[in-house]
Design a protein around this motif. Structure first.
Motif, PDB file in Angstrom:
ATOM      1  N   UNK A  28      37.672   3.733  10.860  1.00 49.84           N
ATOM      2  CA  UNK A  28      37.814   2.821  12.120  1.00 49.84           C
ATOM      3  C   UNK A  28      37.362   1.343  11.902  1.00 49.84           C
ATOM      4  N   UNK A  29      36.733   1.087  10.830  1.00 48.86           N
ATOM      5  CA  UNK A  29      36.152  -0.370  10.858  1.00 48.86           C
ATOM      6  C   UNK A  29      37.385  -1.211   9.994  1.00 48.86           C
ATOM      7  N   UNK A  30      38.681  -0.717   9.773  1.00 48.46           N
ATOM      8  CA  UNK A  30      39.602  -1.409   9.337  1.00 48.46           C
ATOM      9  C   UNK A  30      40.413  -2.376  10.178  1.00 48.46           C
ATOM     10  N   UNK A  31      39.514  -3.250  11.059  1.00 50.30           N
ATOM     11  CA  UNK A  31      39.959  -3.840  11.976  1.00 50.30           C
ATOM     12  C   UNK A  31      39.671  -5.440  11.930  1.00 50.30           C
ATOM     13  N   UNK A  32      40.002  -6.390  12.660  1.00 52.21           N
ATOM     14  CA  UNK A  32      39.815  -7.684  12.753  1.00 52.21           C
ATOM     15  C   UNK A  32      38.432  -7.980  13.514  1.00 52.21           C
ATOM     16  N   UNK A  33      37.364  -8.994  12.906  1.00 49.07           N
ATOM     17  CA  UNK A  33      36.310  -9.232  13.503  1.00 49.07           C
ATOM     18  C   UNK A  33      35.097  -8.149  13.462  1.00 49.07           C
ATOM     19  N   UNK A  34      35.005  -7.540  12.158  1.00 48.75           N
ATOM     20  CA  UNK A  34      34.050  -6.876  11.458  1.00 48.75           C
ATOM     21  C   UNK A  34      32.715  -7.837  11.669  1.00 48.75           C
ATOM     22  N   UNK A  35      31.844  -7.447  12.071  1.00 50.32           N
ATOM     23  CA  UNK A  35      30.451  -8.461  11.843  1.00 50.32           C
ATOM     24  C   UNK A  35      29.291  -7.427  11.383  1.00 50.32           C
ATOM     25  N   UNK A  36      28.589  -7.792  10.627  1.00 47.64           N
ATOM     26  CA  UNK A  36      27.344  -7.145   9.796  1.00 47.64           C
ATOM     27  C   UNK A  36      26.292  -7.726   9.881  1.00 47.64           C
ATOM     28  N   UNK A  37      25.205  -6.871  10.252  1.00 38.88           N
ATOM     29  CA  UNK A  37      23.804  -7.546  10.348  1.00 38.88           C
ATOM     30  C   UNK A  37      22.697  -6.585   9.756  1.00 38.88           C
ATOM     31  N   UNK A  38      21.880  -7.468   9.043  1.00 39.47           N
ATOM     32  CA  UNK A  38      20.694  -7.093   8.205  1.00 39.47           C
ATOM     33  C   UNK A  38      19.471  -7.074   9.188  1.00 39.47           C
ATOM     34  N   UNK A  39      18.758  -6.069   9.523  1.00 37.12           N
ATOM     35  CA  UNK A  39      17.729  -5.825  10.104  1.00 37.12           C
ATOM     36  C   UNK A  39      16.596  -5.429   9.585  1.00 37.12           C
ATOM     37  N   UNK A  40      15.381  -6.264   9.306  1.00 34.40           N
ATOM     38  CA  UNK A  40      14.219  -5.998   8.714  1.00 34.40           C
ATOM     39  C   UNK A  40      13.160  -5.553   9.741  1.00 34.40           C
ATOM     40  N   UNK A  41      12.332  -4.422   9.396  1.00 29.87           N
ATOM     41  CA  UNK A  41      11.249  -4.192  10.417  1.00 29.87           C
ATOM     42  C   UNK A  41       9.988  -4.353   9.688  1.00 29.87           C
ATOM     43  N   UNK A  86       0.789  -1.180  -0.039  1.00 29.23           N
ATOM     44  CA  UNK A  86      -0.092  -0.042  -0.077  1.00 29.23           C
ATOM     45  C   UNK A  86       1.135   1.137   0.143  1.00 29.23           C
ATOM     46  N   UNK A  87       0.372   2.282  -0.439  1.00 32.94           N
ATOM     47  CA  UNK A  87       1.415   3.507  -0.370  1.00 32.94           C
ATOM     48  C   UNK A  87       1.671   3.820   0.977  1.00 32.94           C
ATOM     49  N   UNK A  88       0.965   3.378   2.028  1.00 35.73           N
ATOM     50  CA  UNK A  88       1.167   3.848   3.446  1.00 35.73           C
ATOM     51  C   UNK A  88       2.206   2.594   3.926  1.00 35.73           C
ATOM     52  N   UNK A  89       2.570   1.466   3.326  1.00 37.61           N
ATOM     53  CA  UNK A  89       3.404   0.516   3.923  1.00 37.61           C
ATOM     54  C   UNK A  89       4.923   1.111   4.168  1.00 37.61           C
ATOM     55  N   UNK A  90       5.344   1.020   5.282  1.00 40.15           N
ATOM     56  CA  UNK A  90       6.629   1.348   5.794  1.00 40.15           C
ATOM     57  C   UNK A  90       7.515   0.225   6.286  1.00 40.15           C
ATOM     58  N   UNK A  91       7.629  -0.953   5.627  1.00 41.35           N
ATOM     59  CA  UNK A  91       8.479  -1.947   5.883  1.00 41.35           C
ATOM     60  C   UNK A  91       9.914  -1.142   5.792  1.00 41.35           C
ATOM     61  N   UNK A  92      10.820  -1.868   6.603  1.00 37.07           N
ATOM     62  CA  UNK A  92      12.235  -1.277   6.591  1.00 37.07           C
ATOM     63  C   UNK A  92      13.424  -2.070   6.605  1.00 37.07           C
ATOM     64  N   UNK A  93      14.401  -1.576   6.365  1.00 37.66           N
ATOM     65  CA  UNK A  93      15.973  -2.332   6.127  1.00 37.66           C
ATOM     66  C   UNK A  93      16.791  -1.537   6.735  1.00 37.66           C
ATOM     67  N   UNK A  94      17.484  -1.966   8.019  1.00 32.08           N
ATOM     68  CA  UNK A  94      18.572  -1.198   8.477  1.00 32.08           C
ATOM     69  C   UNK A  94      19.874  -2.225   8.295  1.00 32.08           C
ATOM     70  N   UNK A  95      20.918  -1.829   8.235  1.00 29.80           N
ATOM     71  CA  UNK A  95      22.331  -2.422   8.466  1.00 29.80           C
ATOM     72  C   UNK A  95      23.324  -1.959   9.369  1.00 29.80           C
ATOM     73  N   UNK A  96      23.773  -2.826  10.191  1.00 35.80           N
ATOM     74  CA  UNK A  96      24.506  -2.520  11.213  1.00 35.80           C
ATOM     75  C   UNK A  96      25.953  -3.114  11.040  1.00 35.80           C
ATOM     76  N   UNK A  97      26.864  -2.508  11.645  1.00 36.60           N
ATOM     77  CA  UNK A  97      28.415  -3.116  11.855  1.00 36.60           C
ATOM     78  C   UNK A  97      29.016  -3.174  13.120  1.00 36.60           C
TER      79      UNK A  97
END
Length: 181
Positions: A101-114, A43-54
């Motif tokens: 500052x993200x040029x380090x070891x152990x970087x994790x990324x997650x995708x979050x949908x709402x 619908x034109x009012x649909x507000x599903x979302x995608x956020x990406x975090x590191x």
């Protein structure tokens, strides 16, 4: 290609997370992530979302590196009350610049949908690259099996994947989630 099924999820506000493997970016310039996605509002009012975090501290803290929702996220501008399956013209490529500052070891990324009980969101071709003296030109950060989405039922919903392949920096298959359909 995978998709999140906003269309049949009736729990508005429901959040689901998809984590990708830890990456060692030591000695590289600021990383850049690219991915393709397709989305059409129900619908034109649909507000599903995608956020990406590191995270650069094993998930203790998270930095939002990408946020999009609703009409601004739509790659097809017309609302569609039926289940959305993207055509070639519906796909959009996105480039996300990681903060300093993200040029380090152990970087994790997650995708979050709402969820806002809208229409389906499709993701594909997620890759990482960096610039600088010790840069990696292209890291197959995560690459989903490439299949025609019109002929498959690939989706992620409530941490459910029907088929997922993860490749390491050398392009070798490092993890496969079997078909749980």
């Amino acid at each position: 290609c995978i998709y999140y099924n906003f269309f049949t999820n009736t729990t508005v506000g429901d959040k689901d997370e998809m984590f990708v493997p830890s990456v060692d970016l030591t000695g590289t310039g600021n990383p850049i992530m690219t991915f393709d996605y397709a989305y059409q509002q129900r619908l034109t009012s649909s507000n599903d979302g995608l956020d990406i975090y590191a995270s650069k501290d094993c998930g203790v803290t998270w930095t939002n590196i990408y946020s999009n929702s609703g009409f601004a996220m739509a790659t097809n501008p017309n609302a569609n009350p039926n289940t959305f399956v993207p055509a070639d013209v519906d796909w959009q490529n996105v480039t996300v610049n990681f903060p300093t500052g993200f040029n380090v070891s152990g970087v994790i990324v997650k995708f979050v949908t709402t969820n806002d009980h809208g229409n389906n969101l499709f993701l594909d071709n997620i890759n990482l690259s960096a610039t600088g003296p010790n840069a990696i030109s292209k890291y197959p950060f995560i690459n989903f099996s490439v299949q025609d989405v019109k002929e498959t039922d690939q989706k992620f919903e409530k941490n459910f994947f029907s088929l997922l392949y993860l490749f390491n920096v050398f392009g070798s298959l490092s993890f496969q989630l079997p078909n749980n359909a």
